[in-house]
Scaffold this active site. Structure first.
Site, PDB file in Angstrom:
ATOM      1  N   THR A  10       0.867  -1.184   0.000  1.00 30.45           N
ATOM      2  CA  THR A  10       0.000   0.000   0.000  1.00 30.45           C
ATOM      3  C   THR A  10       0.906   1.237   0.000  1.00 30.45           C
ATOM      4  OG1 THR A  10      -0.262  -0.248   2.408  1.00 30.45           O
ATOM      5  CG2 THR A  10      -2.034  -1.079   1.012  1.00 30.45           C
ATOM      6  N   LYS A  42       4.005  -6.992   3.958  1.00 32.91           N
ATOM      7  CA  LYS A  42       3.764  -5.601   3.618  1.00 32.91           C
ATOM      8  C   LYS A  42       3.478  -4.846   4.903  1.00 32.91           C
ATOM      9  CE  LYS A  42       0.309  -3.523   3.325  1.00 32.91           C
ATOM     10  NZ  LYS A  42      -0.514  -2.604   4.233  1.00 32.91           N
ATOM     11  N   THR A  82       0.347  -6.662  12.920  1.00 35.87           N
ATOM     12  CA  THR A  82       0.899  -5.354  12.649  1.00 35.87           C
ATOM     13  C   THR A  82       0.978  -5.084  11.165  1.00 35.87           C
ATOM     14  OG1 THR A  82       3.091  -6.349  12.726  1.00 35.87           O
ATOM     15  CG2 THR A  82       2.319  -5.302  14.723  1.00 35.87           C
ATOM     16  N   GLU A 139       6.767   4.588   7.076  1.00 34.15           N
ATOM     17  CA  GLU A 139       6.335   5.774   6.344  1.00 34.15           C
ATOM     18  C   GLU A 139       7.173   6.990   6.747  1.00 34.15           C
ATOM     19  OE1 GLU A 139       1.670   4.522   5.615  1.00 34.15           O
ATOM     20  OE2 GLU A 139       2.178   5.854   7.280  1.00 34.15           O
ATOM     21  N   ASN A 188       0.288  10.323   5.207  1.00 32.59           N
ATOM     22  CA  ASN A 188      -0.998   9.988   5.821  1.00 32.59           C
ATOM     23  C   ASN A 188      -2.054  11.060   5.600  1.00 32.59           C
ATOM     24  OD1 ASN A 188      -0.855   7.294   7.345  1.00 32.59           O
ATOM     25  ND2 ASN A 188       1.113   8.262   7.762  1.00 32.59           N
TER      26      ASN A 188
END
Length: 406
Positions: free
Chosen positions: A153, A179, A190, A277, A401
């Site tokens: 993703t 992933k 997680t 991220e 995000n």
């Protein structure tokens, strides 16, 4: 943005496992976003799943199906989590399993469905069911990297592990993909992880190995403190290597297989942290000297989840007072501050209740300028120890995000 070098390995086939990907265009037209995994008859499967109360429909269904029948297929879609979708979400997860079951000539409860992506949106079932025949037609014993890419993703790179052992003239292989880059906080799950081996492992042993390996890996990582609604870790054993069976948790073969499976989980967990991220730092937290493992984890997570520490890491700022504060508020009863010793890598920064006499700002800065950092905390009150892995918190994390649904 990612930390370190984690190249995707060249993966040999795992006897009894076939994979394929297809494009359903769930979120982006033309993107490979559906994965189908076929397991040989007689394979055994174990899993651990998220403890989030809003767990996605596929998670609930997988738990049920694992208890009901022997798994023959796994089907995964990215781009849509099918979470917080109510009765329709469950119906769609069931329909996905039924569609694969029809293609493979098996029962619906022998097909485990998984989803990852945006929460709260119904699955585009017409797109998914249209893609499944293409996936089934192209099943083969390679394609691990394509599968790892299709489940991504916000990941910036695919994550994979492979390893082999020899036993009595037989080669046993373990391959794994995972992933995850955000909404990462252990409480298993997680993220999504799929580890397959051609070892012959009895179901009770496989169940215990799955729990142990996840606990030592995916349950020891955190990026942002958010436990996902969907995440799952699946361990598959086809028994097609030709080696003797691992029927109990003892013996040379068991120890060799166990070590390899745990190593696969730990490596994939580290891959997730390194690809966090917006991450610019890969941080290992080693907490020792605890009276119990739980209090070591208490301290470790207090440090790992502190926004002040994570932003200082991003700034490469050796503001060690933030680490001390987190250790102090972690909630360890009766913690003696004078007994605590803290290192950045091999540089002692805190002892005897204050800054170490030998410490200099230049030493701390030299450590914080590195991309990979170890924070060592000795609580000085026992013999227990735990290790966690985490990241910094950057401007890029906020951007990713903030833009996630666009």
């Amino acid at each position: 943005m990612a930390v370190g070098e984690y190249p995707f390995p060249s993966m040999p086939p795992v006897a009894g496992v076939k994979l394929a990907t297809a494009s359903a265009g769930i979120k982006k037209p033309g993107r490979q976003d559906v994965v189908l995994i076929e397991l040989a008859e007689g394979s055994r499967t174990a899993g651990v799943f998220t403890l989030n109360a809003f767990c996605a429909a596929p998670v609930t269904l997988c738990r049920e199906y694992l208890k009901a029948a022997s798994t023959r297929y796994l089907v995964i879609n990215s781009g849509n989590a099918n979470a917080c979708t109510g009765a329709r979400g469950r119906q769609d997860a069931i329909a996905t399993s039924e569609a694969v079951a029809k293609l493979g000539g098996v029962q619906a409860d022998q097909v485990l469905p998984f989803s990852t992506g945006v929460i709260g949106e119904p699955l585009p079932m017409e797109k998914i069911t249209a893609a499944l025949p293409r996936a089934h037609e192209s099943l083969g014993d390679t394609g691990w990297e394509a599968a790892a890419k299709a489940i991504m993703t916000t990941d910036t790179r695919p994550k994979g592990f492979t390893g082999q052992i020899q036993h009595d003239g037989h080669t046993i292989t373990v391959n794994g993909i995972a992933k995850g880059a955000g909404m990462i906080k252990p409480n298993m799950g997680t993220m999504l992880a799929y580890i397959a081996t051609d070892a012959d492992i009895a179901q009770p042993v496989l169940d215990d190995l799955c729990k142990e390996a996840a606990n030592r890996s995916f349950n020891r990582i955190t990026i942002d403190g958010d436990t996902s609604t969907n995440d799952s870790c699946i361990l598959m054993a086809t028994g097609k290597a030709g080696a003797a069976g691992v029927n109990e948790a003892e013996g040379i073969l068991y120890e060799k297989v166990r070590e390899l499976i745990v190593r696969a989980h730990e490596y994939l967990a580290k891959c997730i942290v390194a690809d966090g991220e917006g991450a610019t730092k890969f941080v290992t937290l080693e907490v020792s000297g605890g009276a119990t493992g739980d209090e070591c984890l208490q301290v470790g997570y207090a440090v790992a989840h502190s926004p002040l520490i994570k932003t200082a890491l991003f700034a490469s700022d050796p503001n060690w007072g933030r680490i001390v504060a987190a250790v102090g508020y972690a909630g360890v009863p009766g913690l003696d501050a004078n007994a605590v010793r803290i290192h950045l890598n091999d540089t002692l920064i805190v002892e005897n209740g204050g800054r170490a006499d030998s410490y200099t700002e230049e030493q701390g800065q030299a450590v914080m300028d590195q991309a990979e950092i170890i924070i060592r905390i000795d609580l000085g009150r026992g013999s227990s120890a735990e290790t966690l892995w985490t990241t910094d918190l950057s401007h890029e994390y906020v951007r990713i995000n903030a833009d996630y649904r666009s």
